[in-house]
Design an enzyme around this catalytic site. Structure first.
Site, PDB file in Angstrom:
ATOM      1  N   LYS A  11      -4.051  -3.249  -9.005  1.00  9.14           N
ATOM      2  CA  LYS A  11      -3.853  -4.640  -9.409  1.00  9.14           C
ATOM      3  C   LYS A  11      -4.029  -4.823 -10.929  1.00  9.14           C
ATOM      4  O   LYS A  11      -4.535  -3.917 -11.623  1.00  9.14           O
ATOM      5  CB  LYS A  11      -4.821  -5.521  -8.621  1.00  9.14           C
ATOM      6  CG  LYS A  11      -4.516  -5.537  -7.108  1.00  9.14           C
ATOM      7  CD  LYS A  11      -5.418  -6.526  -6.366  1.00  9.14           C
ATOM      8  CE  LYS A  11      -5.064  -6.601  -4.894  1.00  9.14           C
ATOM      9  NZ  LYS A  11      -5.919  -7.606  -4.181  1.00  9.14           N
ATOM     10  N   TYR A  51       2.758 -12.229  -0.901  1.00  7.03           N
ATOM     11  CA  TYR A  51       1.557 -12.727  -0.218  1.00  7.03           C
ATOM     12  C   TYR A  51       1.841 -13.952   0.659  1.00  7.03           C
ATOM     13  O   TYR A  51       0.925 -14.718   0.950  1.00  7.03           O
ATOM     14  CB  TYR A  51       0.473 -13.051  -1.246  1.00  7.03           C
ATOM     15  CG  TYR A  51      -0.281 -11.827  -1.737  1.00  7.03           C
ATOM     16  CD1 TYR A  51      -1.135 -11.108  -0.888  1.00  7.03           C
ATOM     17  CD2 TYR A  51      -0.164 -11.388  -3.043  1.00  7.03           C
ATOM     18  CE1 TYR A  51      -1.837  -9.994  -1.338  1.00  7.03           C
ATOM     19  CE2 TYR A  51      -0.866 -10.270  -3.504  1.00  7.03           C
ATOM     20  CZ  TYR A  51      -1.700  -9.582  -2.637  1.00  7.03           C
ATOM     21  OH  TYR A  51      -2.408  -8.489  -3.076  1.00  7.03           O
ATOM     22  N   ASN A 114      -9.772  -7.682  -7.517  1.00  7.92           N
ATOM     23  CA  ASN A 114     -10.516  -6.636  -6.817  1.00  7.92           C
ATOM     24  C   ASN A 114      -9.836  -5.265  -6.864  1.00  7.92           C
ATOM     25  O   ASN A 114      -9.973  -4.458  -5.946  1.00  7.92           O
ATOM     26  CB  ASN A 114     -10.848  -7.077  -5.381  1.00  7.92           C
ATOM     27  CG  ASN A 114      -9.615  -7.360  -4.560  1.00  7.92           C
ATOM     28  OD1 ASN A 114      -8.493  -7.236  -5.053  1.00  7.92           O
ATOM     29  ND2 ASN A 114      -9.806  -7.724  -3.312  1.00  7.92           N
ATOM     30  N   HIS A 117      -4.973  -3.030  -3.672  1.00  8.75           N
ATOM     31  CA  HIS A 117      -4.517  -3.537  -2.375  1.00  8.75           C
ATOM     32  C   HIS A 117      -4.402  -2.369  -1.397  1.00  8.75           C
ATOM     33  O   HIS A 117      -4.109  -1.252  -1.805  1.00  8.75           O
ATOM     34  CB  HIS A 117      -3.128  -4.175  -2.551  1.00  8.75           C
ATOM     35  CG  HIS A 117      -2.435  -4.505  -1.259  1.00  8.75           C
ATOM     36  ND1 HIS A 117      -2.691  -5.658  -0.559  1.00  8.75           N
ATOM     37  CD2 HIS A 117      -1.518  -3.811  -0.522  1.00  8.75           C
ATOM     38  CE1 HIS A 117      -1.942  -5.675   0.547  1.00  8.75           C
ATOM     39  NE2 HIS A 117      -1.227  -4.571   0.583  1.00  8.75           N
ATOM     40  N   GLU A 128       5.595  -3.881   3.373  1.00  4.59           N
ATOM     41  CA  GLU A 128       5.166  -3.983   1.971  1.00  4.59           C
ATOM     42  C   GLU A 128       5.778  -2.867   1.109  1.00  4.59           C
ATOM     43  O   GLU A 128       6.174  -3.097  -0.026  1.00  4.59           O
ATOM     44  CB  GLU A 128       3.642  -3.951   1.901  1.00  4.59           C
ATOM     45  CG  GLU A 128       3.028  -5.216   2.511  1.00  4.59           C
ATOM     46  CD  GLU A 128       1.511  -5.133   2.708  1.00  4.59           C
ATOM     47  OE1 GLU A 128       0.949  -6.107   3.228  1.00  4.59           O
ATOM     48  OE2 GLU A 128       0.898  -4.103   2.340  1.00  4.59           O
TER      49      GLU A 128
HETATM   50  N1  UDP Z   1      -8.495 -13.068  -2.039  1.00  4.61           N
HETATM   51  C1  UDP Z   1      -9.101 -14.047  -2.812  1.00  4.61           C
HETATM   52  N2  UDP Z   1     -10.048 -14.849  -2.244  1.00  4.61           N
HETATM   53  C2  UDP Z   1     -10.422 -14.718  -0.930  1.00  4.61           C
HETATM   54  C3  UDP Z   1      -9.808 -13.722  -0.142  1.00  4.61           C
HETATM   55  C4  UDP Z   1      -8.848 -12.920  -0.725  1.00  4.61           C
HETATM   56  O1  UDP Z   1      -8.771 -14.185  -3.994  1.00  4.61           O
HETATM   57  O2  UDP Z   1     -11.293 -15.485  -0.468  1.00  4.61           O
HETATM   58  C5  UDP Z   1      -7.466 -12.209  -2.637  1.00  4.61           C
HETATM   59  C6  UDP Z   1      -7.975 -10.781  -2.929  1.00  4.61           C
HETATM   60  O3  UDP Z   1      -7.331 -10.322  -4.109  1.00  4.61           O
HETATM   61  C7  UDP Z   1      -7.481 -10.034  -1.708  1.00  4.61           C
HETATM   62  C8  UDP Z   1      -6.143 -10.713  -1.435  1.00  4.61           C
HETATM   63  O4  UDP Z   1      -6.380 -12.086  -1.736  1.00  4.61           O
HETATM   64  O5  UDP Z   1      -7.384  -8.656  -1.959  1.00  4.61           O
HETATM   65  C9  UDP Z   1      -5.611 -10.596  -0.019  1.00  4.61           C
HETATM   66  O6  UDP Z   1      -6.617 -11.045   0.876  1.00  4.61           O
HETATM   67  P1  UDP Z   1      -6.968 -10.226   2.194  1.00  4.61           P
HETATM   68  O7  UDP Z   1      -7.843 -11.084   3.032  1.00  4.61           O
HETATM   69  O8  UDP Z   1      -5.719  -9.692   2.801  1.00  4.61           O
HETATM   70  O9  UDP Z   1      -7.881  -9.026   1.620  1.00  4.61           O
HETATM   71  P2  UDP Z   1      -7.586  -7.458   1.511  1.00  4.61           P
HETATM   72  O10 UDP Z   1      -6.733  -7.071   2.681  1.00  4.61           O
HETATM   73  O11 UDP Z   1      -6.882  -7.252   0.174  1.00  4.61           O
HETATM   74  O12 UDP Z   1      -8.938  -6.807   1.522  1.00  4.61           O
HETATM   75 MG    MG Z   2      -4.948  -7.860   3.347  1.00  4.34          MG
END
Ligand code: UDP
Ligand code: MG
Length: 139
Positions: A11, A51, A114, A117, A128
């Site tokens: 990212k 997304y 974070n 992905h 994806e």
């Molecule tokens: N994210 C965020 N706030 C939240 C949850 C998710 O900004 O409360 C962002 C974060 O960058 C995350 C992405 O949205 O990686 C996709 O969310 P997901 O729940 O799919 O998490 P992941 O699968 O990436 O762990």
């Molecule tokens: Mg996810």
């Protein structure tokens, strides 16, 4: 169908910090093969499309702005049990909860920024991956 492939993106925060190489080293050391890779800058609209499943979530607008704020490095990866093993390697979404030794523990800055992905299912890995790459069977 299990394909032994997953999809990832380094990212914008991790790319901007110069951590592409360190993250790919962790990925390869964990036994993943890089099938396809490139560096791209998403428009906010393309980030929103990627997304789309999160469109109703409160963090969606911030996430799309962040994911289009700088270049990312999307990759298709291959390994036995790729999806689950890669989720274990990246760690929890919230870096304060990410386990020691995970990519997010080492590189993530916040819940949104974070570092990386990882697809959550074989089906989503295929969807994806095809968002960024054409046919990769021969890679
Ligand atoms: N994210 C965020 N706030 C939240 C949850 C998710 O900004 O409360 C962002 C974060 O960058 C995350 C992405 O949205 O990686 C996709 O969310 P997901 O729940 O799919 O998490 P992941 O699968 O990436 O762990
Ligand atoms: Mg996810």
């Amino acid at each position: 169908m299990t394909t032994n492939r997953t999809f990832t993106m380094i990212k914008p925060d991790a790319v901007a910090d110069g951590n592409i190489g360190a993250i790919i080293a962790m990925i390869e050391e964990a036994g993943f093969r890089v099938v396809a890779m490139k560096k791209v800058l998403l428009t906010p609209s393309l980030a929103g499309k990627f997304y789309e499943v999160h469109a109703e979530r409160p963090f969606y607008n911030d996430l799309c702005a962040y994911m289009s704020s700088g270049p990312i490095v999307p990759m298709i990866l291959e390994k036995d049990n790729a999806v689950a093993d890669f989720r274990a390697l990246i760690g929890a979404t919230d870096p304060s909860k990410a386990e020691e030794g995970t990519i997010r523990k080492r590189f993530a800055k916040s819940m949104t920024a974070n570092a990386i992905h990882g697809s959550d299912s074989d089906e989503n890995a295929a969807i994806e991956g095809s968002f960024f790459f054409a046919s990769t069977e021969q890679y």
